[in-house]
Design an enzyme around this catalytic site. Structure first.
Site, PDB file in Angstrom:
ATOM      1  N   SER A 116       0.829  -1.205   0.000  1.00 43.02           N
ATOM      2  CA  SER A 116       0.000   0.000   0.000  1.00 43.02           C
ATOM      3  C   SER A 116       0.858   1.247   0.000  1.00 43.02           C
ATOM      4  O   SER A 116       1.972   1.257   0.542  1.00 43.02           O
ATOM      5  CB  SER A 116      -0.856  -0.019   1.270  1.00 43.02           C
ATOM      6  OG  SER A 116      -1.417   1.244   1.513  1.00 43.02           O
ATOM      7  N   LYS A 171       2.086  -3.909   6.587  1.00 45.89           N
ATOM      8  CA  LYS A 171       2.440  -3.806   5.160  1.00 45.89           C
ATOM      9  C   LYS A 171       3.953  -3.668   5.033  1.00 45.89           C
ATOM     10  O   LYS A 171       4.583  -4.312   4.195  1.00 45.89           O
ATOM     11  CB  LYS A 171       1.735  -2.611   4.508  1.00 45.89           C
ATOM     12  CG  LYS A 171       0.241  -2.771   4.359  1.00 45.89           C
ATOM     13  CD  LYS A 171      -0.128  -3.862   3.368  1.00 45.89           C
ATOM     14  CE  LYS A 171      -1.615  -4.056   3.205  1.00 45.89           C
ATOM     15  NZ  LYS A 171      -1.990  -5.354   2.614  1.00 45.89           N
ATOM     16  N   TYR A 206      -1.747  -1.586  11.153  1.00 50.24           N
ATOM     17  CA  TYR A 206      -2.070  -2.033   9.794  1.00 50.24           C
ATOM     18  C   TYR A 206      -0.938  -1.647   8.830  1.00 50.24           C
ATOM     19  O   TYR A 206      -0.409  -2.470   8.091  1.00 50.24           O
ATOM     20  CB  TYR A 206      -3.402  -1.409   9.321  1.00 50.24           C
ATOM     21  CG  TYR A 206      -3.541  -1.348   7.827  1.00 50.24           C
ATOM     22  CD1 TYR A 206      -3.862  -2.481   7.090  1.00 50.24           C
ATOM     23  CD2 TYR A 206      -3.295  -0.162   7.127  1.00 50.24           C
ATOM     24  CE1 TYR A 206      -3.951  -2.425   5.703  1.00 50.24           C
ATOM     25  CE2 TYR A 206      -3.379  -0.097   5.750  1.00 50.24           C
ATOM     26  CZ  TYR A 206      -3.716  -1.234   5.046  1.00 50.24           C
ATOM     27  OH  TYR A 206      -3.785  -1.179   3.679  1.00 50.24           O
TER      28      TYR A 206
HETATM   29  C1  UD1 Z   1      -6.675   4.261   3.629  1.00 49.51           C
HETATM   30  C2  UD1 Z   1      -5.430   3.683   4.242  1.00 49.51           C
HETATM   31  C3  UD1 Z   1      -4.649   2.983   3.155  1.00 49.51           C
HETATM   32  C4  UD1 Z   1      -5.520   1.953   2.487  1.00 49.51           C
HETATM   33  C5  UD1 Z   1      -6.739   2.662   1.905  1.00 49.51           C
HETATM   34  C6  UD1 Z   1      -7.670   1.728   1.184  1.00 49.51           C
HETATM   35  C7  UD1 Z   1      -3.783   4.751   5.784  1.00 49.51           C
HETATM   36  C8  UD1 Z   1      -3.257   6.031   6.299  1.00 49.51           C
HETATM   37  N1  UD1 Z   1      -4.707   4.809   4.833  1.00 49.51           N
HETATM   38  O1  UD1 Z   1      -6.244   5.299   2.723  1.00 49.51           O
HETATM   39  O2  UD1 Z   1      -3.525   2.367   3.686  1.00 49.51           O
HETATM   40  O3  UD1 Z   1      -4.799   1.326   1.467  1.00 49.51           O
HETATM   41  O4  UD1 Z   1      -7.415   3.290   2.968  1.00 49.51           O
HETATM   42  O5  UD1 Z   1      -8.279   0.852   2.052  1.00 49.51           O
HETATM   43  O6  UD1 Z   1      -3.371   3.712   6.201  1.00 49.51           O
HETATM   44  N2  UD1 Z   1     -12.527  10.876   3.799  1.00 49.51           N
HETATM   45  C9  UD1 Z   1     -13.529  11.751   4.162  1.00 49.51           C
HETATM   46  N3  UD1 Z   1     -14.679  11.237   4.697  1.00 49.51           N
HETATM   47  C10 UD1 Z   1     -14.878   9.910   4.882  1.00 49.51           C
HETATM   48  C11 UD1 Z   1     -13.838   9.004   4.506  1.00 49.51           C
HETATM   49  C12 UD1 Z   1     -12.682   9.532   3.969  1.00 49.51           C
HETATM   50  O7  UD1 Z   1     -13.388  12.965   4.015  1.00 49.51           O
HETATM   51  O8  UD1 Z   1     -15.940   9.516   5.384  1.00 49.51           O
HETATM   52  C13 UD1 Z   1     -11.290  11.419   3.200  1.00 49.51           C
HETATM   53  C14 UD1 Z   1     -10.045  11.114   4.012  1.00 49.51           C
HETATM   54  O9  UD1 Z   1      -9.821  12.109   4.964  1.00 49.51           O
HETATM   55  C15 UD1 Z   1      -8.976  11.074   2.906  1.00 49.51           C
HETATM   56  C16 UD1 Z   1      -9.737  10.589   1.670  1.00 49.51           C
HETATM   57  O10 UD1 Z   1     -11.107  10.780   1.954  1.00 49.51           O
HETATM   58  O11 UD1 Z   1      -8.517  12.370   2.661  1.00 49.51           O
HETATM   59  C17 UD1 Z   1      -9.512   9.117   1.372  1.00 49.51           C
HETATM   60  O12 UD1 Z   1      -9.781   8.373   2.556  1.00 49.51           O
HETATM   61  P1  UD1 Z   1      -9.857   6.769   2.535  1.00 49.51           P
HETATM   62  O13 UD1 Z   1     -10.769   6.312   1.458  1.00 49.51           O
HETATM   63  O14 UD1 Z   1     -10.173   6.334   3.931  1.00 49.51           O
HETATM   64  O15 UD1 Z   1      -8.398   6.315   2.113  1.00 49.51           O
HETATM   65  P2  UD1 Z   1      -6.959   6.696   2.756  1.00 49.51           P
HETATM   66  O16 UD1 Z   1      -7.093   7.157   4.156  1.00 49.51           O
HETATM   67  O17 UD1 Z   1      -6.273   7.580   1.781  1.00 49.51           O
END
Ligand code: UD1
Length: 338
Positions: A123, A152, A148
């Site tokens: 990842s 990785k 987690y």
């Molecule tokens: C996370 C994991 C990554 C994993 C990926 C896919 C970390 C830090 N991140 O990535 O390892 O591979 O998930 O499973 O380990 N967001 C919102 N509202 C929400 C959900 C998300 O604003 O309800 C925003 C988050 O703040 C972020 C973006 O959307 O900026 C993407 O979030 P998310 O889909 O959870 O992925 P990551 O955190 O980038």
């Protein structure tokens, strides 16, 4: 002779899409999964898409070495793609041992099986908060911010070390995924999060369908153009195809190093707000969302430099983010029976 690829965790989101693409590319596939985080919905979908009722499915836990031995003696496996792992960042902080035990032992058991070709699903989390974007495979890994993420990194190290010690008997590929989103164009397979989704796109689609009241956008005061975080959202079918190219490189003896590492991303940064707006536009609907405080552990901006995968694997992300968001919505509608 057709080669056989074992897909561990093959009933899940990424594993099911990879199974479809491997079969389309002419490989035989054995799917194994302990079903701890999914049901048979996606496996049934895979059978429909491929028209193959005969795909072997083994319900097993890769932490059980006897079960792993039985699997490898029952099937002649040329390569393994290893997905079977827990993946919820927050849960890993609350229950670290569950994550270390499951994610590390299952991977070590696979390596102990003696299979000569192993692809590990890593990842972009290994890059942490990068100093420079886009990140290349040479960008430094940062200390993990969750158990987690640490699993990785440790699994990457375990594969590198085991390849080194094998004297050429083992080849490894590490694929570092950015943010996989979307669903198969057939809408027969897709992401099926249990409970409240942690990831952005399933939260968006569940809000749009009415399962969730309101999407919280975590933080609009980041140092980016619109104040929300930047990510590299990669279409799930494009991501799945990268595995086929990587497995082919391994099995065709084309690898230049014992263990190769590739970023799997588009190279295109998209903000949370841009993604939400694009979702509304392509699907012609309004999403209920609000701005909320930052989420602990989120990085401001990360996206891939995918040049190495483009050049060495001959793979490139093709689907637009708009088409991917349409597919995510079609999948949510399919789940709702609409
Ligand atoms: C996370 C994991 C990554 C994993 C990926 C896919 C970390 C830090 N991140 O990535 O390892 O591979 O998930 O499973 O380990 N967001 C919102 N509202 C929400 C959900 C998300 O604003 O309800 C925003 C988050 O703040 C972020 C973006 O959307 O900026 C993407 O979030 P998310 O889909 O959870 O992925 P990551 O955190 O980038």
């Amino acid at each position: 002779m057709k080669k056989t690829v074992l897909v561990s965790g093959g009933a899940g989101f990424i594993g099911s899409h990879v199974t479809v693409e491997l079969i389309a590319a002419g490989y035989d596939v054995v799917v194994a999964d302990n079903m701890s985080n999914c049901d048979l919905t996606c496996f049934e979908g895979v059978k429909k898409i491929t028209g193959r009722e005969d795909i072997p499915f083994v319900k097993m836990d890769f932490c059980d070495m006897d079960a792993v031995r039985r699997l490898f003696s029952q099937y002649s496996i040329d390569a393994v793609i290893h997905f079977a792992a827990f993946k919820a960042v927050g849960e890993s902080v609350a229950e670290p041992l569950k994550y270390y035990k499951n994610n590390l032992i299952s991977f070590m058991n696979i390596l102990e099986s003696g299979c000569p070709n192993v692809l590990f699903s890593s990842s972009a989390t290994v890059y942490g908060e990068p100093e420079q974007v886009p990140v290349t495979e040479q960008s430094p890994r940062q200390p993990a911010t969750s158990p987690y993420g640490n699993t990785k990194q440790i699994c990457e190290d375990i594969l590198q070390d085991t390849v080194k010690a094998s004297g050429g008997a083992l080849r490894g590929i590490l694929l570092r995924y950015f943010n996989p989103i979307g669903a198969h164009p057939s809408a027969l397979i897709g992401e099926l999060p249990r409970g409240v989704p942690n990831n952005l796109v399933p939260f968006i689609t569940q809000t749009a369908i009415g399962k969730r009241e309101c999407l919280s956008i975590f933080g609009n005061d980041y140092p980016t153009a619109d104040g929300t975080c930047l990510r590299d959202y990669i279409d799930i079918v494009d991501l799945a195809k990268a595995h086929v190219y990587a497995v082919r490189r391994m099995l065709d003896g084309k690898m230049e190093q014992g263990c190769e590492v590739y970023n799997v991303g588009t190279g295109r940064p998209v903000s949370v707000l841009e993604l939400v707006n694009a979702f509304e536009k392509v699907n012609n609907l309004k999403l209920n969302y609000k701005f909320a405080p930052r989420r602990a552990g989120d990085v401001t901006a990360i996206w891939a430099d995918p040049t190495l995968a483009n050049e060495k694997l001959g793979w490139k992300a093709e689907r637009s983010v708009e088409d991917t968001l349409k597919s995510a919505w079609a999948w949510e509608l399919h789940l709702a029976g609409k």
